[in-house]
Design a protein around this motif. Structure first.
Motif: not given
Length: 86
Positions: A44-64
């Protein structure tokens, strides 16, 4: 438990120590960081992510891009409850 042939399971926002890093800083996802710390041999892989802290579209693109890459590695995505009920 999981048997050895079960594909990796990525669990996001699990209240435990992350086993794979996906952010270079809080709210800054990084595909290269994920690729450096991902261990395909783990059950298994456990990943903690903070999407509420994404500052712009580029961070959503990187997340995807991170999610797409995990899929190519055979990962399935589960919530913590789904994982514990396996």
């Amino acid at each position: 438990g999981l048997d050895p042939v079960t594909p990796n399971v990525a669990i996001t926002n699990y209240l435990s120590r992350s086993t794979t890093e996906i952010e270079t800083a809080t709210g800054v996802p990084s595909l290269s960081k994920l690729q450096q710390t991902f261990e395909a041999t783990r059950p298994y892989v456990c990943i903690q992510v903070h999407p509420n802290s994404f500052a712009g579209e580029s961070q959503w693109t990187e997340w995807n891009a991170c999610l797409d890459w995990l899929v190519t590695q055979g990962c399935e995505f589960k919530t913590p409850c789904e994982y514990f009920n396996l």
